[in-house]
Write a protein that holds these residues in place. Structure first.
Motif: not given
Length: 328
Positions: A157-159, A171-173, A179-181, A217-219
């Motif tokens: 994961i890149a933030y 960001i899912d590499l 992935k989320w914001r 977690g997922p969120t």
């Protein structure tokens, strides 16, 4: 410059005799990026003097040492290029052109990905790296003004912070997608992840705090704000996996944050608008670029005082050296 140690032998004490420098006796250089001069100051750690300038491309803002420590990379935003420098000899290794608007950059720990933030053009680029060449894998449109980057220890994961839309983006590499914001406080800048990848800290330069996110977690969840000082900006791990330093650009201080209690446990003076930091091997001496005073500032964290300021170029930004404490 081919033999830095031979040309610049280590001295037993800092010039002026104010503090021991046995931890710097490898003689390997310090590098300070001067954004408004478009060059890098090379500093001899024995004499604490600038002994060379390395020209870069237009408007460089950040530099980064690769995880294998073979190169320091300068991101030249307006030149659309990267300058690779040998951290041992202070010689240019190569220049890579065609990297669009690289403001900030980060290699994944496994050295398979180089991620750049296009601060001016509102995108994050994902490059594959084979050890020699870069290949653009994906350009991701983001929020307004992507600023600083962090990649987790698993290289998954890149933030990236979004400076003008007040967001943190993950960001899912592997999938090369966002992935989320999540919304943050005002003007988020640097971002730092804990060693267990459970928490992400964001410096809120538009306030006086660090915002902490639980990303386990997922969120993602915002769980706390740590008050540090006005202009909370850049992070540097303390090398013990338990603490992190945070520069407060407006307050002219550096805070030490306990990552277990999420509290400030120490503070140090840092005049001239402290920005990026480096921690020398042994963990006692903290270096910070003083953006407004054109200096590199050396802080003795045991005495909690500034022990030296070294003149460099205009708007000094990043600072790196091989003789550093662990980065977590």
């Amino acid at each position: 410059m081919s033999n830095f140690r031979e040309n610049f032998p280590c001295l037993p004490r800092l010039r002026g005799g104010r503090a021991p420098v046995r931890q710097l006796c490898s003689g390997r250089p310090l590098f300070v990026l001067n954004s408004l001069d478009a060059d890098v100051s090379v500093i001899d750690p024995a004499t604490w003097r600038e002994i060379k300038r390395i020209r870069t491309g237009k408007e460089p803002h950040h530099l980064y040492m690769t995880p294998d420590e073979k190169s320091i990379i300068v991101a030249n935003a307006l030149a659309d290029s990267l300058t690779f420098i040998d951290p041992r000899t202070a010689e240019i290794q190569k220049e890579v052109r065609g990297v669009l608007d690289p403001y900030h950059l980060r290699f994944s720990p496994d050295m398979k990905w180089l991620v750049t933030a296009g601060n001016r053009l509102n995108h994050v680029d994902l490059y594959r790296w084979d050890g020699v060449d870069l290949r653009l894998a994906k350009r991701l449109p983001t929020g307004k003004t992507p600023s600083h980057l962090w990649i987790d220890s698993r290289s998954s994961i890149a933030y990236s912070t979004m400076q003008d839309s007040d967001e943190l983006v993950a960001i899912d590499l592997a999938k090369q997608e966002i992935k989320w914001r999540i919304k943050t406080g005002p003007l988020p800048a640097d971002v730092f992840g804990t060693a267990d990848d459970k928490l992400v800290l964001v410096g809120l330069t538009g306030s006086d705090s660090v915002e902490v996110f639980d990303v386990s977690g997922p969120t993602p969840k915002s769980i706390k704000r740590i008050r540090t000082g006005a202009g909370a900006h850049a992070f540097r791990g303390a090398g013990d996996r338990k603490h992190v330093y945070l520069s407060n650009r407006v307050a002219n201080t550096i805070s030490k944050i306990d990552l277990g209690t999420l509290t400030v446990v120490d503070s140090y003076p840092a005049p001239g608008g402290p920005d990026c930091m480096e921690l020398l091997a042994g963990g006692r001496y903290l270096l910070t670029t003083s953006r407004w005073s054109k200096k590199l500032t050396v802080i003795d964290t045991e005495k909690r005082e500034v022990v030296r300021q070294v003149p460099v170029g205009k708007s000094p930004h990043g600072v790196w050296t091989l003789d550093h404490a662990p980065r977590q």
